[in-house]
Structure formats: C-alpha cells, structure tokens
Enzyme design. Structure first.
Site, PDB file in Angstrom:
ATOM      1  N   GLN A  38       2.255  -6.231  -3.187  1.00  0.00           N
ATOM      2  CA  GLN A  38       2.266  -5.924  -1.708  1.00  0.00           C
ATOM      3  C   GLN A  38       3.754  -5.265  -1.392  1.00  0.00           C
ATOM      4  OE1 GLN A  38       1.289  -9.483  -2.985  1.00  0.00           O
ATOM      5  NE2 GLN A  38      -0.840  -8.404  -2.650  1.00  0.00           N
TER       6      GLN A  38
ATOM      7  N   LYS B 181       3.136  10.203  -0.306  1.00  0.00           N
ATOM      8  CA  LYS B 181       2.423  10.798   0.634  1.00  0.00           C
ATOM      9  C   LYS B 181       2.967  11.728   1.677  1.00  0.00           C
ATOM     10  CE  LYS B 181      -1.674   8.082   0.808  1.00  0.00           C
ATOM     11  NZ  LYS B 181      -2.564   7.097   1.482  1.00  0.00           N
ATOM     12  N   LEU B 182       3.989  12.602   1.279  1.00  0.00           N
ATOM     13  CA  LEU B 182       4.708  13.370   2.047  1.00  0.00           C
ATOM     14  C   LEU B 182       3.749  14.602   2.747  1.00  0.00           C
ATOM     15  CD1 LEU B 182       7.433  14.156   3.538  1.00  0.00           C
ATOM     16  CD2 LEU B 182       7.585  15.822   1.588  1.00  0.00           C
TER      17      LEU B 182
ATOM     18  N   THR C 148      -9.883  -5.012   1.057  1.00  0.00           N
ATOM     19  CA  THR C 148     -10.996  -5.291   2.371  1.00  0.00           C
ATOM     20  C   THR C 148     -11.626  -4.220   3.203  1.00  0.00           C
ATOM     21  OG1 THR C 148      -9.126  -5.235   3.990  1.00  0.00           O
ATOM     22  CG2 THR C 148      -9.504  -7.129   2.667  1.00  0.00           C
TER      23      THR C 148
ATOM     24  N   THR D  24      -7.779  -1.112   0.141  1.00  0.00           N
ATOM     25  CA  THR D  24      -8.735  -1.204  -1.073  1.00  0.00           C
ATOM     26  C   THR D  24      -9.285  -2.523  -1.268  1.00  0.00           C
ATOM     27  OG1 THR D  24      -6.549  -0.016  -1.994  1.00  0.00           O
ATOM     28  CG2 THR D  24      -8.307  -0.414  -3.439  1.00  0.00           C
TER      29      THR D  24
ATOM     30  N   GLY E   8      -4.608  -4.355  -4.437  1.00  0.00           N
ATOM     31  CA  GLY E   8      -5.556  -3.330  -5.134  1.00  0.00           C
ATOM     32  C   GLY E   8      -5.125  -2.104  -5.170  1.00  0.00           C
ATOM     33  N   HIS E   9      -5.369  -1.365  -6.223  1.00  0.00           N
ATOM     34  CA  HIS E   9      -4.959   0.050  -6.450  1.00  0.00           C
ATOM     35  C   HIS E   9      -6.295   0.439  -6.806  1.00  0.00           C
ATOM     36  CE1 HIS E   9      -2.533  -1.877  -9.352  1.00  0.00           C
ATOM     37  NE2 HIS E   9      -3.433  -1.210 -10.278  1.00  0.00           N
ATOM     38  N   THR E  10      -6.512   2.065  -6.685  1.00  0.00           N
ATOM     39  CA  THR E  10      -7.483   2.711  -7.368  1.00  0.00           C
ATOM     40  C   THR E  10      -6.906   3.729  -8.446  1.00  0.00           C
ATOM     41  OG1 THR E  10      -8.524   3.021  -5.010  1.00  0.00           O
ATOM     42  CG2 THR E  10      -9.394   4.663  -6.833  1.00  0.00           C
TER      43      THR E  10
ATOM     44  N   LYS F 134       2.511   2.406  -5.006  1.00  0.00           N
ATOM     45  CA  LYS F 134       3.134   1.906  -6.241  1.00  0.00           C
ATOM     46  C   LYS F 134       2.327   2.085  -7.513  1.00  0.00           C
ATOM     47  CE  LYS F 134       3.161  -2.323  -4.387  1.00  0.00           C
ATOM     48  NZ  LYS F 134       2.725  -2.088  -3.234  1.00  0.00           N
TER      49      LYS F 134
ATOM     50  N   ASP G 251       0.823  -1.195  -0.041  1.00  0.00           N
ATOM     51  CA  ASP G 251      -0.034   0.063   0.103  1.00  0.00           C
ATOM     52  C   ASP G 251       0.837   1.404   0.180  1.00  0.00           C
ATOM     53  OD1 ASP G 251      -2.236  -1.525   0.494  1.00  0.00           O
ATOM     54  OD2 ASP G 251      -1.821  -1.805   2.515  1.00  0.00           O
TER      55      ASP G 251
HETATM   56  P1  IMP Z   1      -3.028 -12.613   1.855  1.00  0.00           P
HETATM   57  O1  IMP Z   1      -1.880 -12.105   0.958  1.00  0.00           O
HETATM   58  O2  IMP Z   1      -4.308 -12.450   1.722  1.00  0.00           O
HETATM   59  O3  IMP Z   1      -2.624 -14.306   2.487  1.00  0.00           O
HETATM   60  O4  IMP Z   1      -2.387 -11.834   3.450  1.00  0.00           O
HETATM   61  C1  IMP Z   1      -1.207 -12.127   4.134  1.00  0.00           C
HETATM   62  C2  IMP Z   1      -0.757 -10.676   4.723  1.00  0.00           C
HETATM   63  O5  IMP Z   1      -0.624  -9.921   3.769  1.00  0.00           O
HETATM   64  C3  IMP Z   1      -1.767 -10.169   5.593  1.00  0.00           C
HETATM   65  O6  IMP Z   1      -1.340  -9.423   6.770  1.00  0.00           O
HETATM   66  C4  IMP Z   1      -2.580  -8.940   4.492  1.00  0.00           C
HETATM   67  O7  IMP Z   1      -3.121  -7.852   5.319  1.00  0.00           O
HETATM   68  C5  IMP Z   1      -1.350  -8.569   3.770  1.00  0.00           C
HETATM   69  N1  IMP Z   1      -1.818  -8.031   2.329  1.00  0.00           N
HETATM   70  C6  IMP Z   1      -1.801  -8.799   1.323  1.00  0.00           C
HETATM   71  N2  IMP Z   1      -2.034  -8.224   0.186  1.00  0.00           N
HETATM   72  C7  IMP Z   1      -1.757  -6.865   0.495  1.00  0.00           C
HETATM   73  C8  IMP Z   1      -1.767  -5.579   0.072  1.00  0.00           C
HETATM   74  O8  IMP Z   1      -2.032  -5.365  -1.194  1.00  0.00           O
HETATM   75  N3  IMP Z   1      -1.622  -4.363   0.825  1.00  0.00           N
HETATM   76  C9  IMP Z   1      -1.323  -4.557   2.132  1.00  0.00           C
HETATM   77  N4  IMP Z   1      -1.213  -5.555   2.793  1.00  0.00           N
HETATM   78  C10 IMP Z   1      -1.427  -6.836   2.097  1.00  0.00           C
END
Ligand code: IMP
Length: 428
Positions: free
Chosen positions: A225, A332-333, A302, A300, A40-42, A16, A13
């Site tokens: 990620q 995001k400064l 969940t 984004t 996810g990105h908007t 990127k 997040d």
């Molecule tokens: P999973 O990838 O859904 O198995 O989640 C594993 C960990 O990665 C959890 O702590 C999620 O919150 C985190 N995570 C997965 N995808 C993202 C993302 O795109 N941004 C931030 N955290 C993520």
C-alpha cells in the site's frame, strides 16, 4: 548492515515491485512488513506472469531469503496457493528460503465475511476495502483476541482456537449484520491442514533480521500500500489498517532505526487511488480515462478501475516528510506520453487560502472542499520507452522530472519508462 526500505508515496499501486526487483538484486533478505493479500503485484517468472499478494517479490532472486514479518496479516490459504504456484515453476519455496514470522496474525474466513458485511452496512460511506478481511483481523490483533501464526505449531490445538474464533465472529455476523454463519468445524479442519503445511516455515522474524544485519548483509523491506493509506498518517478513515510508512518496517519486522541506510519512496508520474475518499487531482474526463487505459490502471487484487488524476506535489512532499525519504522513484512516466499540456498540483487552495503542504490535520470532509492549484507544463509526443539515460528523454520530459525533484526536495533515483525490467533510467 544496511536496511533499505521501499515504500509507496501515494495511495498504493505505485509500482513498488519493480523498484524492489531492481534494488533486490543485491539483497540477502527481502521482508514484507505490513498488510496482507489486499496488496498485489504482477511478476514475470520463468516466462510466466503471476500475481503475488503475500510472498515478497524477492522470491525471484535466487539468493534472497524471503520473510513475511510480524506486521503482516496472513490468509494461509492464499499463502499456500502462492507457494504452490511458485513451486510449479521450479522456484525454491522451501522453509530454507521462505520464512513466516510466528508473530504474524492469521486471517479467517469470518474476517473476510465481516469485512464485506461492514462495508455493505456503511452504504454510501463505504471505504471501498478489498474485502480481504484486513480491517477485522487487525481489529482482533489490537483487541488482543487474534490468532498468531505461532499457534500453528500445534495444529490440533490451533484448530480448536480457530473454531472458537469462528463461533465468536459468527455471533457478530448473525446478530449485527444478519448474515449466515460459517461452519466452524469445517473451517477448523481446513486450518488444521494449513497449519501442518505452514508449521515448518515459522520463525522468530526479528531474530532472523538481527542475524542478517549483524552479518553485514543487506535487507530490503518491502512496503505494501502507500503513505496515504497509513492508519496513523493517511487520509483517515479512507485508509488500510496497517502501517505502510517507513516506520512500519521497524515495527512490523522488529529492528531499530540505526540500521536503516535508505528509504526509497515510489510514486507514479501521476496519481491513482482505489476506493473511497477525497482525491483532489482526480480527472473525471477523457484524460483520466486515457491514463487509466494506457497505464492499465485496474486493481491487481480486485480488478477495480483505479481513479486517475494529475500528479500531486503536496502528497509527495508529505510522503518525503512522513517517511524521511532519501530517494524517489518516479514510475510510469511513459503513460503521460502524448498528454499535452500536462498539469501538476503544486498547492491546494480554498477561498483565497493556499497551502503547499498536504494538510494532514484536515478530516476527509474538510479536505474535499479544497481545490488543487495547478502549474501547466508542456507534454511530449516522442516514444520514451527506449530511454535508458536522462539525456535520452525529450526536453519536456526532462523538465517534468526536474520540476518534481526540485519541488519534493528528494533526488530521483529511478524513472520508469515502461513495464519491462530494463525499461528504466537508474541514477545512483
Ligand atoms: P483494505 O486494506 O482492504 O481494508 O482497504 C482499505 C483501503 O485501502 C481501500 O481504499 C483499498 O482500496 C485500499 N487498498 C488496500 N490495499 C491496496 C493496494 O494494495 N493498493 C491500493 N489500494 C489498496
């Protein structure tokens, strides 16, 4: 023949998308190499805001071909929904532009059910996954029982394999987790339809990348990620199940290291994390709350509130090390405007011991016992969203950026000062 890799330098997040967007203007191929619709990105396209989870953000640049690489795990329903949304806006998402590696693995509804069931069974020790089936699908891939996208070339035979896998997963769901089974034939019928639609998109992803590089074109590798969520090098077990680091681009797309010309790490001017696990600079006070609200720090995918805290330099140094960063984008400064004084963690300490390095050899339990060692810097009150050059920033903001650059030892190539495309300071 350059490949540029954009990775997350923290826990995901980091923004990127906007860096890919900026660098992607010149890219001929934009390729996702890891993760699935947990990311996810908007993006703003044709005046509409949409959320993409699988399709690379390069889809908005008319000339770029978009590849979903072998290292990605694909929920076909989600992919088709995104393609439909983009098509409605008049964006070309035909098989000439969008390519799906035949070696990518497919997420089944039972992978999602198993993800949820395992999280519930972990109780207080839950990872806090996005419940998109990511862990279970990569587990099947490693166990060599997964379903690759290539199977979709023959939809009827594919449907049989989907029904079989669903029945296998159902046994786990029922016998271990006491959950309801999913209707294997219904799932198979749906996946047969998805296959008919996705079949034209299948390619040999590695061959596509090789052709792009051999022709002297530019490929942008879009990581999902972040470094600390990497399965091998992240804060295990509170990680995702793929390789978000730069090396993951080579593995997930199938090309060699000599093609890489730049590795850009993206980090926020502060730190956030979603899900469980230690986060040493977390702020559980009004300042953390303020950063969350001003920064819009909600997931984004969940919608979960993100944990917010001060910038953590040991983490950024670790990201520079693990990824071989050639540049850092600090996003995001502007969110820090009005927070005074500011703090930055320069090291971690415990009982008279101190480390400036992120102690990746520690397990989560040990790490949780360490405390951040802070340095205090003056904040600024001026609105910086209009800044387009370093000199436009107030002195305190310039000092903050300079301190980060000096401590991480990597040139800062972008400073984000607002959510809009043009609200950035680029230094090349
Ligand atoms: P999973 O990838 O859904 O198995 O989640 C594993 C960990 O990665 C959890 O702590 C999620 O919150 C985190 N995570 C997965 N995808 C993202 C993302 O795109 N941004 C931030 N955290 C993520």
């Amino acid at each position: 023949m350059p490949a540029i890799i954009v990775i997350g330098a923290q826990w995901g997040d980091e923004g990127k998308g906007r860096v890919v967007d900026g660098l992607g203007q010149q890219a001929d191929l934009v390729a996702r190499y890891n993760g699935g619709d947990n990311a996810g990105h908007t993006v703003v396209a044709e005046g509409h805001k949409l959320q993409l989870h699988l399709v690379p953000s390069g889809i908005l640049h008319r000339q770029a071909t978009c590849l979903i690489g072998a290292g990605v795990v694909v929920n076909p329903m989600q992919l088709l929904a995104e393609l439909d949304q983009l098509a409605e806006l008049g964006i070309d998402v035909g098989p000439e532009r969008v390519k799906l590696s035949a070696a990518a693995h497919l997420i089944l509804p039972t992978h999602r059910a198993l993800d949820g069931a395992r999280e519930a069974a972990r109780g207080a020790a839950a990872i806090g996954t996005t419940r998109r089936g990511i862990g279970p699908v990569y587990a099947d891939k490693a166990a060599r029982t997964g379903l690759r996208a290539s199977l979709m070339a023959d939809p009827e035979a594919f449907a049989e394999r989907v029904a079989e896998a669903t029945r296998d997963h159902n046994r786990l769901l029922q016998e271990i987790y006491h959950q309801e089974p999913l209707a294997a034939q219904d799932v198979a019928a749906k996946y047969c339809d998805y296959a008919k639609r996705l079949r034209p998109y299948l390619v040999d992803g590695s061959a596509l990348v090789a052709a792009c590089l051999a022709a002297g074109r530019t490929m942008l590798c879009e990581g999902a990620q972040g470094t600390l969520l990497d399965l091998n090098h992240g804060s295990y077990p509170f990680v995702t199940s793929s390789a978000p680091i730069a090396g993951g681009a080579l593995v997930g797309l199938g090309f060699g290291p000599r093609a890489v010309s730049q590795v850009v790490g993206v980090g926020k001017a502060y730190t956030t994390r979603v899900g469980g696990g230690p986060m040493l600079t977390e702020l559980l006070d009004a300042t953390g709350e303020r950063i969350r609200e001003v920064g819009g720090e909600y997931g984004t995918t969940t919608g979960r509130p993100r944990r917010c805290g001060w910038l953590d330099l040991p983490i950024l140094r670790y990201a520079a090390q693990v990824n071989g960063l050639t540049g850092l984008a600090l996003t995001k400064l502007d969110v820090l405007t009005g927070v005074d004084p500011l703090r930055i963690a320069v090291a971690y300490g415990r009982e008279g011991k101190r480390t400036e390095r992120f102690p990746a050899e520690f397990g989560a339990d040990e790490l949780a016992h360490w405390q951040p060692v802070y340095e205090e810097l003056p904040g600024w009150a001026e609105d910086i969203r209009g800044a387009r050059r370093m000199e436009d920033l107030p002195a305190a903001a310039q000092d903050y950026v300079a301190r980060v650059q000096e401590a991480v030892g990597v040139p800062i190539i972008l400073i984000g000062v607002g959510p809009e495309r043009e609200q950035a300071i680029w230094s090349r």
